[in-house]
Design a protein around this motif. Structure first.
Motif, mmCIF file in Angstrom:
data_model
loop_
_atom_site.group_PDB
_atom_site.id
_atom_site.type_symbol
_atom_site.label_atom_id
_atom_site.label_comp_id
_atom_site.label_asym_id
_atom_site.label_seq_id
_atom_site.Cartn_x
_atom_site.Cartn_y
_atom_site.Cartn_z
ATOM 1 N N ILE A 21 -109.593 33.899 -15.387
ATOM 2 C CA ILE A 21 -108.188 34.304 -15.423
ATOM 3 C C ILE A 21 -107.421 33.412 -14.459
ATOM 4 O O ILE A 21 -107.674 33.426 -13.255
ATOM 5 C CB ILE A 21 -108.020 35.786 -15.036
ATOM 6 N N ALA A 22 -106.521 32.621 -14.988
ATOM 7 C CA ALA A 22 -105.765 31.667 -14.171
ATOM 8 C C ALA A 22 -104.612 32.397 -13.482
ATOM 9 O O ALA A 22 -103.462 32.346 -13.922
ATOM 10 C CB ALA A 22 -105.255 30.525 -15.036
ATOM 11 N N TRP A 23 -104.944 33.086 -12.384
ATOM 12 C CA TRP A 23 -103.946 33.886 -11.690
ATOM 13 C C TRP A 23 -102.762 33.070 -11.172
ATOM 14 O O TRP A 23 -101.616 33.545 -11.237
ATOM 15 C CB TRP A 23 -104.599 34.664 -10.550
ATOM 16 N N PRO A 24 -102.943 31.887 -10.628
ATOM 17 C CA PRO A 24 -101.760 31.120 -10.187
ATOM 18 C C PRO A 24 -100.800 30.806 -11.329
ATOM 19 O O PRO A 24 -99.573 30.887 -11.152
ATOM 20 C CB PRO A 24 -102.383 29.836 -9.607
ATOM 21 N N PHE A 25 -101.332 30.479 -12.508
ATOM 22 C CA PHE A 25 -100.458 30.193 -13.644
ATOM 23 C C PHE A 25 -99.805 31.473 -14.166
ATOM 24 O O PHE A 25 -98.642 31.460 -14.584
ATOM 25 C CB PHE A 25 -101.244 29.503 -14.755
ATOM 26 N N ILE A 26 -100.552 32.583 -14.151
ATOM 27 C CA ILE A 26 -99.961 33.863 -14.558
ATOM 28 C C ILE A 26 -98.841 34.258 -13.599
ATOM 29 O O ILE A 26 -97.781 34.745 -14.014
ATOM 30 C CB ILE A 26 -101.050 34.952 -14.612
ATOM 31 N N SER A 27 -99.055 34.047 -12.306
ATOM 32 C CA SER A 27 -98.020 34.371 -11.322
ATOM 33 C C SER A 27 -96.803 33.475 -11.490
ATOM 34 O O SER A 27 -95.657 33.950 -11.393
ATOM 35 C CB SER A 27 -98.586 34.230 -9.906
ATOM 36 N N ALA A 28 -97.027 32.189 -11.736
ATOM 37 C CA ALA A 28 -95.898 31.284 -11.966
ATOM 38 C C ALA A 28 -95.115 31.695 -13.207
ATOM 39 O O ALA A 28 -93.875 31.703 -13.205
ATOM 40 C CB ALA A 28 -96.400 29.855 -12.105
ATOM 41 N N ALA A 29 -95.839 32.053 -14.283
ATOM 42 C CA ALA A 29 -95.159 32.514 -15.494
ATOM 43 C C ALA A 29 -94.423 33.825 -15.245
ATOM 44 O O ALA A 29 -93.344 34.062 -15.801
ATOM 45 C CB ALA A 29 -96.174 32.683 -16.621
ATOM 46 N N GLY A 30 -94.993 34.699 -14.391
ATOM 47 C CA GLY A 30 -94.315 35.950 -14.068
ATOM 48 C C GLY A 30 -93.015 35.733 -13.317
ATOM 49 O O GLY A 30 -92.014 36.406 -13.569
ATOM 50 N N VAL A 31 -93.017 34.791 -12.383
ATOM 51 C CA VAL A 31 -91.784 34.466 -11.658
ATOM 52 C C VAL A 31 -90.734 33.923 -12.625
ATOM 53 O O VAL A 31 -89.550 34.315 -12.570
ATOM 54 C CB VAL A 31 -92.079 33.449 -10.535
ATOM 55 N N VAL A 32 -91.159 33.018 -13.511
ATOM 56 C CA VAL A 32 -90.222 32.450 -14.491
ATOM 57 C C VAL A 32 -89.679 33.543 -15.412
ATOM 58 O O VAL A 32 -88.491 33.558 -15.756
ATOM 59 C CB VAL A 32 -90.916 31.343 -15.304
ATOM 60 N N THR A 33 -90.537 34.493 -15.788
ATOM 61 C CA THR A 33 -90.111 35.575 -16.684
ATOM 62 C C THR A 33 -89.075 36.482 -16.022
ATOM 63 O O THR A 33 -88.172 36.987 -16.691
ATOM 64 C CB THR A 33 -91.337 36.401 -17.110
ATOM 65 N N GLY A 34 -89.187 36.687 -14.725
ATOM 66 C CA GLY A 34 -88.268 37.593 -14.054
ATOM 67 C C GLY A 34 -86.905 37.006 -13.763
ATOM 68 O O GLY A 34 -85.939 37.761 -13.557
ATOM 69 N N ILE A 35 -86.772 35.687 -13.761
ATOM 70 C CA ILE A 35 -85.499 35.059 -13.392
ATOM 71 C C ILE A 35 -84.376 35.379 -14.387
ATOM 72 O O ILE A 35 -83.288 35.800 -13.982
ATOM 73 C CB ILE A 35 -85.682 33.544 -13.220
ATOM 74 N N PRO A 36 -84.553 35.200 -15.718
ATOM 75 C CA PRO A 36 -83.451 35.534 -16.642
ATOM 76 C C PRO A 36 -83.025 37.003 -16.576
ATOM 77 O O PRO A 36 -81.825 37.307 -16.646
ATOM 78 C CB PRO A 36 -84.030 35.175 -18.022
ATOM 79 N N ALA A 37 -83.994 37.916 -16.439
ATOM 80 C CA ALA A 37 -83.645 39.333 -16.335
ATOM 81 C C ALA A 37 -82.852 39.605 -15.059
ATOM 82 O O ALA A 37 -81.884 40.387 -15.068
ATOM 83 C CB ALA A 37 -84.910 40.187 -16.367
ATOM 84 N N LEU A 38 -83.228 38.956 -13.965
ATOM 85 C CA LEU A 38 -82.493 39.128 -12.712
ATOM 86 C C LEU A 38 -81.074 38.604 -12.837
ATOM 87 O O LEU A 38 -80.111 39.229 -12.358
ATOM 88 C CB LEU A 38 -83.233 38.409 -11.581
ATOM 89 N N ILE A 39 -80.901 37.455 -13.489
ATOM 90 C CA ILE A 39 -79.560 36.898 -13.692
ATOM 91 C C ILE A 39 -78.711 37.847 -14.540
ATOM 92 O O ILE A 39 -77.527 38.071 -14.262
ATOM 93 C CB ILE A 39 -79.664 35.510 -14.344
ATOM 94 N N PHE A 40 -79.313 38.415 -15.579
ATOM 95 C CA PHE A 40 -78.580 39.352 -16.440
ATOM 96 C C PHE A 40 -78.115 40.563 -15.644
ATOM 97 O O PHE A 40 -76.966 41.000 -15.774
ATOM 98 C CB PHE A 40 -79.474 39.785 -17.606
ATOM 99 N N VAL A 41 -78.988 41.123 -14.818
ATOM 100 C CA VAL A 41 -78.620 42.298 -14.028
ATOM 101 C C VAL A 41 -77.516 41.958 -13.034
ATOM 102 O O VAL A 41 -76.541 42.711 -12.876
ATOM 103 C CB VAL A 41 -79.857 42.853 -13.297
ATOM 104 N N LEU A 42 -77.636 40.837 -12.347
ATOM 105 C CA LEU A 42 -76.615 40.444 -11.384
ATOM 106 C C LEU A 42 -75.280 40.174 -12.067
ATOM 107 O O LEU A 42 -74.213 40.489 -11.516
ATOM 108 C CB LEU A 42 -77.071 39.206 -10.611
ATOM 109 N N PHE A 43 -75.314 39.617 -13.270
ATOM 110 C CA PHE A 43 -74.082 39.334 -14.001
ATOM 111 C C PHE A 43 -73.363 40.620 -14.384
ATOM 112 O O PHE A 43 -72.152 40.753 -14.197
ATOM 113 C CB PHE A 43 -74.401 38.509 -15.239
ATOM 114 N N PHE A 44 -74.086 41.592 -14.904
ATOM 115 C CA PHE A 44 -73.454 42.834 -15.337
ATOM 116 C C PHE A 44 -73.186 43.778 -14.177
ATOM 117 O O PHE A 44 -72.437 44.737 -14.335
ATOM 118 C CB PHE A 44 -74.327 43.534 -16.387
#
Length: 294
Positions: free
Chosen positions: A256-279
């Motif tokens: 299980i490539a945990w560093p790559f999963i963590s990097a993908a998790g950070v990338v996944t959370g950025i658009p949702a965070l931007i959406f919440v901050l915008f609204f």
């Protein structure tokens, strides 16, 4: 009896003295402690995304990475997998689902709040009853329907499924906001010459802006993080894969490539965070614009 009545008075006086002495400082301390606790998993995910694979399995656990890899593993995530396509798919599905739920849920919530018919509560309970079913229980039915319609491995299937599950929540939230708006404001607009629909668009929608923003945030986040339907109905084709499913591609048979999963998790959370901050700005402005001066 006198002792029981004295306890609330003593507690109230104690809170009053603490409030006078320290002001709002205790509340800020509690919020700060909660924020720090909530930030620990996110910080650990970020540290895992910039550390070597060997550090993840080291004993004893290394809190500080032995080597900081920077953004190397983030670039690898986008090089090894079409994550730009996954991000675009997630944005399309979450955005269209949010828009559909607001278009359908706003008039439905207004009708249930202002309709005046006795069965309104039963209709609302019935709609929420469908939402109480776990998604995996209805998955075989959705799969068979979309298979017959030829919609498997298409974004349309995920949009329909997410709209089905999130629309009752939108109606429930918007109905509560519409009920909190005084009827007198709507009647005053109709006295000034507005029709019922005109009063709805010119008065009610502006006052319900905080509710609409809150509902849109919840629907977007629920759809963005949805996994069961995404991996079953549209997870076998890269053209319809979303970010939540794309993260699982780094789970192998032996590693299980945990560093790559963590990097993908950070990338996944950025658009949702931007959406919440915008609204979030619209929630605050809607609260101020919807206030009624006494």
């Amino acid at each position: 009896m006198a002792t029981q009545t004295a306890k609330p008075i003593i507690q109230a006086s104690l809170l009053t003295r603490l409030n006078k002495r320290y002001g709002t400082l205790p509340y800020y301390v509690i919020i700060l402690i909660y924020a720090l606790i909530a930030a620990v998993p996110i910080l650990w995910m970020f540290l895992t995304s910039i550390r070597p694979q060997e550090d993840v399995y080291s004993i004893p656990l290394q809190y500080v990475p032995s080597q900081f890899l920077g953004l190397e593993q983030y670039f690898r995530v986008f090089e090894d997998r079409p994550y730009f396509l996954y991000t675009w798919n997630s944005l399309i599905i979450s955005g269209i689902t949010t828009i559909l739920c607001l278009i359908l849920g706003t008039p439905a919530g207004y009708g249930l709040a202002r309709g005046g018919f006795r069965a309104a509560n039963y209709v609302l309970i019935g709609m929420l009853g469908f939402r109480l079913f776990p998604p995996i229980a209805l998955l075989p039915s959705f799969y068979l329907v979309f298979y017959k319609l030829g919609l498997l491995d298409q974004l349309t299937a995920l949009i329909i499924a997410n709209t089905y599950f999130n629309l009752p929540i939108a109606i429930f939230l918007l109905r509560g906001f519409f009920r909190d708006i005084p009827v007198d404001l709507e009647e005053a607009a109709r006295v000034d010459g507005c029709t019922r629909m005109g009063a709805f668009y010119r008065v009610i929608l502006k006052l319900a802006a905080p509710g609409i923003a809150a509902a849109s945030i919840m629907i977007f986040l629920f759809t963005w993080n949805e996994f069961v339907f995404a991996i079953t109905l549209a997870g076998s084709s890269p053209e319809s894969t979303v970010l939540a499913v794309g993260i699982t591609h780094f789970i192998g048979d032996t590693l299980i490539a945990w560093p790559f999963i963590s990097a993908a998790g950070v990338v996944t959370g950025i658009p949702a965070l931007i959406f919440v901050l915008f609204f979030q700005k619209y929630i605050i402005s809607g609260l101020v614009a919807g206030s009624v001066k006494e």
